[in-house]
Design an enzyme around this catalytic site. Structure first.
Site, PDB file in Angstrom:
ATOM      1  N   ASN A 215       0.832  -1.201   0.000  1.00  0.00           N
ATOM      2  CA  ASN A 215       0.000   0.000   0.000  1.00  0.00           C
ATOM      3  C   ASN A 215       0.872   1.259   0.000  1.00  0.00           C
ATOM      4  OD1 ASN A 215       0.615  -0.898   2.671  1.00  0.00           O
ATOM      5  ND2 ASN A 215      -1.023   0.335   3.551  1.00  0.00           N
TER       6      ASN A 215
ATOM      7  N   GLU B  21       0.401   5.250   0.801  1.00  0.00           N
ATOM      8  CA  GLU B  21      -0.488   6.298   1.332  1.00  0.00           C
ATOM      9  C   GLU B  21      -0.029   7.672   0.887  1.00  0.00           C
ATOM     10  OE1 GLU B  21      -0.716   5.520   5.559  1.00  0.00           O
ATOM     11  OE2 GLU B  21      -1.976   3.754   5.202  1.00  0.00           O
TER      12      GLU B  21
ATOM     13  N   CYS C 235      -4.313   0.926  -2.303  1.00  0.00           N
ATOM     14  CA  CYS C 235      -4.209  -0.358  -1.618  1.00  0.00           C
ATOM     15  C   CYS C 235      -3.174  -1.269  -2.298  1.00  0.00           C
ATOM     16  CB  CYS C 235      -5.544  -1.085  -1.626  1.00  0.00           C
ATOM     17  SG  CYS C 235      -6.809  -0.311  -0.621  1.00  0.00           S
TER      18      CYS C 235
ATOM     19  N   GLU D   3      -3.446  -4.415  -3.020  1.00  0.00           N
ATOM     20  CA  GLU D   3      -4.001  -5.317  -4.038  1.00  0.00           C
ATOM     21  C   GLU D   3      -4.064  -4.632  -5.403  1.00  0.00           C
ATOM     22  OE1 GLU D   3      -5.187  -4.599  -1.045  1.00  0.00           O
ATOM     23  OE2 GLU D   3      -6.473  -6.186  -0.239  1.00  0.00           O
TER      24      GLU D   3
ATOM     25  N   CYS E  57     -10.555  -4.534   0.631  1.00  0.00           N
ATOM     26  CA  CYS E  57     -11.648  -3.551   0.691  1.00  0.00           C
ATOM     27  C   CYS E  57     -12.550  -3.707  -0.537  1.00  0.00           C
ATOM     28  CB  CYS E  57     -11.076  -2.136   0.777  1.00  0.00           C
ATOM     29  SG  CYS E  57     -10.478  -1.492  -0.802  1.00  0.00           S
TER      30      CYS E  57
ATOM     31  N   CYS F 239     -10.976  -2.890  -3.979  1.00  0.00           N
ATOM     32  CA  CYS F 239     -10.068  -3.949  -4.457  1.00  0.00           C
ATOM     33  C   CYS F 239     -10.852  -5.158  -4.941  1.00  0.00           C
ATOM     34  CB  CYS F 239      -9.086  -4.336  -3.355  1.00  0.00           C
ATOM     35  SG  CYS F 239      -7.889  -3.022  -3.035  1.00  0.00           S
TER      36      CYS F 239
HETATM   37  N1  THU Z   1      -5.410  -1.254   2.603  1.00  0.00           N
HETATM   38  C1  THU Z   1      -4.933  -2.069   1.618  1.00  0.00           C
HETATM   39  O1  THU Z   1      -3.788  -1.932   1.181  1.00  0.00           O
HETATM   40  N2  THU Z   1      -5.772  -3.026   1.135  1.00  0.00           N
HETATM   41  C2  THU Z   1      -7.064  -3.196   1.518  1.00  0.00           C
HETATM   42  O2  THU Z   1      -7.781  -3.970   0.903  1.00  0.00           O
HETATM   43  C3  THU Z   1      -7.574  -2.471   2.679  1.00  0.00           C
HETATM   44  C4  THU Z   1      -6.748  -1.349   3.165  1.00  0.00           C
HETATM   45  C5  THU Z   1      -4.542  -0.185   3.098  1.00  0.00           C
HETATM   46  C6  THU Z   1      -5.026   1.185   2.751  1.00  0.00           C
HETATM   47  C7  THU Z   1      -4.381   2.032   3.824  1.00  0.00           C
HETATM   48  O3  THU Z   1      -3.070   2.384   3.399  1.00  0.00           O
HETATM   49  C8  THU Z   1      -4.260   1.083   5.014  1.00  0.00           C
HETATM   50  O4  THU Z   1      -4.490  -0.218   4.508  1.00  0.00           O
HETATM   51  C9  THU Z   1      -5.271   1.364   6.116  1.00  0.00           C
HETATM   52  O5  THU Z   1      -6.566   1.427   5.617  1.00  0.00           O
END
Ligand code: THU
Length: 144
Positions: free
Chosen positions: A50, A52, A61, A63, A101, A104
């Site tokens: 991920n 940010e 994300c 994925e 999520c 994704c």
């Molecule tokens: N996150 C993912 O990388 N994949 C997901 O399917 C859910 C959330 C990340 C996004 C963010 O950087 C951190 O997890 C917290 O939400």
């Protein structure tokens, strides 16, 4: 490898290990929640974490980053599996905290509809889902 991961198919365990390793390269200074994903395509494994952003809603994300990488590396057709590892989830986290999520899931439905989705659970195990398990009746657009 956690206790309940022992006995897992070695190929799946290897993909989960790749996802865990990818999570170490996350850029997650805001949430402190690092996620790694490993996509298995016809030509190999494509990993990502991920990423940010200070403008929180722009965060990407793991994925979707890994799926993008698979496509960019010419492996978009026939994605067979994806493993996801949320390495900062507490050992008593509920399953929902380590699941992909909704956005994704929609990406998986379009780009990897036949893939097995292997989730590293917080207790060190692995749970496997189909994409249809995760997003039944996914939105699809008929073209042409
Ligand atoms: N996150 C993912 O990388 N994949 C997901 O399917 C859910 C959330 C990340 C996004 C963010 O950087 C951190 O997890 C917290 O939400």
């Amino acid at each position: 490898m956690g206790d309940s991961e022992r006995g897992t198919d070695p190929a799946i365990a290897g993909l989960v290990s790749s996802a865990r390793a990818a999570a170490e390269l996350a850029h997650a200074p805001y949430s402190g929640f690092r996620v790694g994903a490993a996509v298995l395509g016809a030509t190999g494994v494509h990993t990502a974490a991920n990423v940010e952003n200070a403008s929180y809603g722009l965060s990407l994300c793991a994925e979707r980053a890994a799926l993008s990488r698979a496509l960019a590396e010419g492996d978009g057709e026939g994605i067979r599996a994806i493993a996801v590892a949320c390495v900062d989830a507490a050992p008593d986290s509920p399953l929902g905290e380590v699941m992909p999520c909704g956005a994704c899931r929609q990406w998986l439905a379009e780009l990897a509809p036949k893939a097995d989705v292997h989730i590293a659970t917080a207790d060190g195990g692995v749970r496997t889902f189909t994409v249809d398990d995760l997003l039944p009746h996914a939105f699809v657009l008929r073209r042409g």
